[in-house]
Motif scaffolding. Structure first.
Motif, short mmCIF file in Angstrom:
data_model
loop_
_atom_site.label_atom_id
_atom_site.label_comp_id
_atom_site.label_asym_id
_atom_site.label_seq_id
_atom_site.Cartn_x
_atom_site.Cartn_y
_atom_site.Cartn_z
N ALA A 228 0.82 -1.22 0.00
CA ALA A 228 0.00 0.00 0.00
C ALA A 228 0.85 1.26 0.00
N GLY A 229 1.95 1.24 0.75
CA GLY A 229 2.80 2.43 0.82
C GLY A 229 3.46 2.73 -0.52
N LEU A 230 4.04 1.69 -1.13
CA LEU A 230 4.69 1.89 -2.42
C LEU A 230 3.68 2.23 -3.51
N ALA A 231 2.52 1.58 -3.46
CA ALA A 231 1.48 1.87 -4.46
C ALA A 231 1.04 3.32 -4.36
N GLY A 232 0.87 3.81 -3.14
CA GLY A 232 0.48 5.20 -2.96
C GLY A 232 1.55 6.15 -3.44
N ASP A 233 2.82 5.80 -3.20
CA ASP A 233 3.92 6.66 -3.61
C ASP A 233 4.04 6.71 -5.14
N ILE A 234 3.96 5.53 -5.78
CA ILE A 234 4.09 5.49 -7.24
C ILE A 234 2.88 6.15 -7.90
N GLY A 235 1.68 5.81 -7.44
CA GLY A 235 0.49 6.43 -8.00
C GLY A 235 0.47 7.93 -7.77
#
Length: 690
Positions: A228-235
C-alpha cells in the motif's frame, strides 16, 4: 481564450468531449473522473489522445506528472511529437520546453523497467539487473530443463519454447498453471507438477543471475503495487494516467493500472472492444468491457464512431458483421464518404483461382492509378498466402510479407548484445554461454566450468581472467578475455565498437552472408550512439527492437513499388485503398483451432471486422470453394470443401455484392469449370508404362 480554443476546432464533437473531459479551461482542475473512450476503427483515436494530453498541459497540468502508456515506444514518440505540435499553437516556443518534460511516455514494459530501477532498493532488487528477451529466456529455461533431467524423460516433455509460453501465460493472465494447461496447452496437462518445479527453479536462477525477463517487468511492478505504501507513492507521482489500446491489455496490466489509480481519478483509457484480437498474448477483452464498473460511480464513456477512413458501404458491412457479436459496446461507424460500390464476396473454385483473381485485380487497379503499396492482401494465418506468393513470383510482382525476423531475432545481433549484456552483468549465464560457444574449442562443459568459477567470485570479471583457459581454445580465448576487460573499462558508446571488432572475425567464420550482417552491426552501432548509457541501450532495445536490414521479409531493394501481404494481426492500425482478404470461409475464418469456445469464436469475428475496416475504397472478401488446411485438425494436412464464413449469414448478404471468378466460360473452359476433366489423361499416361 480564443487562441486556446482554436486548436480544438479540427475535432468533431465527440472527440472534443473526450479531450475536454474534466479539464477546467485556463487551469488544471485536478484529476478528473475516470474516462473510457471507445474509439472505433479509423475514428482519429491517436489524434484525440494527443489533443487530450496537449489540452491538459495547456491548461496547467505538470507534464512531469503525466503518465502516457502505449503499446510501442515508437507510438509513444509519435504521440509526444503530436502533443508538441498541438501545444505549440497556444504556447509558442514554450511548448517545446513543456513537452520535453513529458518524460513518462512509453510502453507498459518500458515504464515498468524505469520504476523498478527507481524503487530497487525498496523491493530488494539490484538496480544493475539486465533484461532477457524471449530467446534468452527460453535458453535459460532449457538449461534448467536439462539440469532437472526433464529432457531425458520417458515421454516427451514440452520444449523450451512451450515451457516459456506456459510460464508467460500464467504470469500475464494471473491464472494458475492447471487452468492455463487445460485451456491453452491441453497436451501438456500431465506435466503440471514438473512444470511447477521447472518454473520455481527458473525464477531462482534469474534472481541469482540478476536478470529479469520480459514478463518480470510487469510482474515485479504488480507485486510492488501490492504494498500500500509503495502503491500510494508510485500512484502519487502522476496526476494523469492515459492508456492507449486498452483492449490489448492483459490481466496483469489491468491490475497495475487499477493499483495506480484505484479511485480512477485522472485515469483515461482509450480502445475498441471490437478490435481485441490478441488473446494468444494473454490479452483479454474483459478489461475494456468491465472497465466502467470498476469504479463508483462508473467511469464516463465517450464513443468515437465517425470514421475518416472507409466508405459508408464498407462500414455498413463491417457494422453488420460486428453487430452480431454476443457482447460489445454499442457503436455503429459512419462517415461522409459515400460510395455506390459495395464490398465484394468473390467466389472462386480453389486457392489457385483465388490467387489468380487477386493478381488480376491488383494489376487492374495499378493500371487505374492505384500503386501496389496502396493495396494489401490480408489473411488469418501466414501459411494461407502460399499459393498467392507463388503466383506473384511467377508474374514477377514484388511484394512484402509482414512478419519476418525482427532485429533482435537475428543471430549476429543477439551475439553482439550478449557480449554487451555479459559485460554489464557478468552473472548472466545465458549471455556467457552464448559468447563462449562462439569460441572454437569451447564446448558446454568448458563454458560451464568457467561460469561456475565466475559465479563463486565477488569479482566475476577478474575471476574470468584467472580461470584456466579451455585447452583447445588457444589465442581465441585470450582475445575474448581481452575484449571483456577492455569493454568493461571503456566508455559508452566506444565500447560497442570494441565489441564489434572482437566479433567480426567470428561473423566471417560462422555466416556466409557476413557482409549483409556486418551492415546490421554498423546500424546497431549507430543506434547505440543515441543512448546515454549501455544500460539504457540494452533495456530499450530489448523492449522495442527495430527491423533488421537483413530481414528477408523486408522491402525489395530493387523495387520502388510492392504489394503488401500481411496477417490480420500485423495489419491492425494500418489502412490501404484496396484490401483483399483470403479464405473468408469456415475452417479458415473462423479457423478450426479458433472455434472451440464462445470467447474464441467471438475473437475470430473481431478478426474479420479488423480486416474489413482496413479498407478505404475497395474491399474484396475471397471465398474459395476448396482450400488446403495445414494440420488444423486430427486429419492433418488436407484439401477440404468450404462454405462462406458463418460471420456473414444470409441476412447480411444485401450489404455485399456477390461475384464469381472466373466469369462463366463456354466450350472446353466451361466444361472444365463445372464438370472437371472429361478424360483422365494422367491415368492414360501411367498406363503407357504398364
Amino acid at each position: 481564450m480564443p487562441v486556446a480554443a482554436s486548436y480544438l476546432e479540427s475535432l468533431n464533437p465527440e472527440q472534443r468531449r473526450a479531450v475536454e473531459h474534466g479539464v477546467v479551461p485556463g487551469r488544471d482542475g485536478g484529476p478528473a473522473s475516470p474516462l473510457l473512450v471507445i474509439a472505433g476503427a479509423g475514428s482519429g483515436k491517436t489524434n484525440t489522445l494527443a489533443h487530450r494530453v496537449a489540452h491538459l498541459i495547456v491548461n496547467g497540468a505538470d507534464p512531469r506528472r503525466i503518465l502516457l502508456m502505449t503499446f510501442s515506444r515508437r507510438a509513444a514518440a509519435e504521440m509526444s511529437k503530436r502533443v508538441e505540435r498541438i501545444a505549440r499553437k497556444v504556447l509558442g516556443d514554450k511548448a517545446g520546453v513543456m513537452t520535453d518534460a513529458l518524460q513518462w511516455a512509453g510502453t507498459f514494459h518500458g515504464i515498468g523497467a524505469r520504476l523498478l530501477r527507481d524503487y530497487s532498493d525498496q523491493i530488494g532488487l539490484d538496480p544493475a539487473f539486465t533484461i532477457h528477451d524471449r530467446d534468452d529466456s527460453a535458453d535459460l529455461i532449457n538449461l534448467i530443463r536439462h539440469e532437472l533431467g526433464f529432457s531425458k524423460t520417458a515421454s516427451r516433455f514440452p520444449t523450451k519454447g512451450t515451457c516459456l509460453s506456459i510460464y508467460s501465460r500464467c504470469v500475464n493472465a494471473e491464472a494458475p498453471i492447471e487452468q492455463v494447461l487445460g485451456g491453452s496447452f491441453p497436451w501438456c496437462s500431465g506435466w503440471a507438477a514438473e512444470l511447477k518445479e521447472l518454473f520455481a527453479a527458473y525464477v531462482e536462477a534469474k534472481q541469482k543471475q540478476n536478470v529479469l525477463d520480459y514478463d518480470d517487468l510487469l510482474l515485479y511492478w504488480a507485486q510492488t503495487m501490492n504494498d500500500a505504501g509503495l502503491a500510494g507513492d508510485i500512484g502519487g507521482r502522476f496526476d494523469h494516467v492515459l492508456v492507449d489500446e486498452y483492449q490489448d491489455t492483459n490481466r496483469l496490466q489491468s491490475s497495475i493500472l487499477l493499483a495506480l489509480k484505484p479511485g480512477g481519478h485522472g485515469l483515461t483509457v482509450v480502445g475498441d472492444d471490437a478490435q481485441s484480437i490478441y488473446s494468444f498474448r494473454a490479452a483479454t477483452v474483459r478489461n475494456i468491457l468491465d472497465f466502467p464498473g470498476q469504479f463508483s460511480p462508473p467511469a464516463d464513456i465517450i464513443t468515437l464512431d465517425r470514421n475518416y477512413r472507409s466508405t459508408q458501404t464498407i462500414l455498413a458491412a463491417a457494422n453488420g458483421v460486428i453487430g452480431l457479436a454476443r457482447e460489445r459496446f454499442t457503436k455503429n461507424l459512419w462517415t461522409d464518404r459515400t460510395s455506390d460500390i459495395k464490398p465484394q464476396l468473390v467466389s472462386t473454385r480453389d486457392e489457385a483461382d483465388q490467387a489468380r483473381c487477386i493478381v488480376e485485380r491488383v494489376l487492374e487497379n495499378r493500371e487505374s492509378g492505384t500503386l501496389l503499396k496502396q493495396q494489401a492482401v490480408l489473411f488469418r494465418t501466414s501459411s494461407h498466402s502460399g499459393p498467392l506468393e507463388i503466383e506473384l513470383t511467377r508474374r514477377n510482382i514484388p511484394f512484402v510479407k509482414f512478419g519476418g525476423l525482427k532485429f533482435l531475432d537475428a543471430a549476429h545481433i543477439k551475439d553482439m548484445l550478449a557480449l554487451l549484456r555479459f559485460v554489464e552483468n557478468p552473472r548472466d549465464r545465458v549471455a556467457g554461454f552464448r559468447l563462449m560457444h562462439l569460441i572454437p574449442g569451447v564446448g558446454p562443459a568448458s563454458a560451464q566450468k568457467v561460469l561456475d568459477i565466475m559465479a563463486a567470485s565477488a569479482d566475476p570479471i577478474a575471476a574470468l581472467g584467472l580461470a584456466p583457459a579451455p585447452p583447445r581454445a588457444g589465442d581465441d580465448w585470450t582475445n575474448f578475455i581481452g575484449a571483456i576487460v577492455d569493454i568493461s573499462r571503456s566508455g559508452w558508446p566506444a565500447d560497442i565498437e570494441r565489441a564489434r571488432l572482437w566479433y567480426e572475425p567470428h561473423l566471417d567464420r560462422i555466416h556466409e552472408d557476413a557482409e549483409t550482417r556486418r551492415a546490421d552491426l554498423i546500424q546497431l552501432e549507430q543506434i547505440a550512439s543515441f543512448y546515454p548509457s549501455r544500460e539504457r541501450f540494452l533495456t530499450e532495445l530489448t523492449l522495442d527492437p527495430p527491423d533488421a536490414t537483413s530481414d528477408q521479409a523486408g522491402v525489395p531493394l530493387l523495387d520502388e513499388d510492392y504489394l503488401i501481404l500481411s496477417t490480420i494481426h500485423s495489419a491492425k492500425g494500418q489502412e490501404w485503398k484496396s484490401v483483399y482478404v483470403l479464405n473468408v470461409v469456415d475452417g479458415c475464418m473462423p479457423s478450426d483451432l479458433g472455434a472451440g469456445t464462445s470467447a474464441e469464436l467471438e475473437e475470430e469475428r473481431r478478426l474479420l471486422y479488423v480486416a474489413m475496416t482496413r479498407a478505404k475504397d475497395d474491399l474484396h472478401l475471397m471465398v474459395p470453394q476448396r482450400f488446403f488446411t495445414h494440420g488444423q485438425s486430427a486429419q492433418g494436412d488436407r484439401h477440404v470443401y468450404a462454405s462462406r464464413t458463418r460471420f456473414i449469414p444470409d441476412r447480411l448478404l444485401p450489404l455485399f455484392e456477390k461475384t464469381v471468378w472466373p466469369k462463366a466460360a463456354t466450350g472446353a473452359a466451361a466444361r472444365s469449370a463445372t464438370g472437371g476433366p472429361r478424360i483422365d489423361v494422367g491415368a492414360r499416361m501411367r498406363g503407357m508404362w504398364r
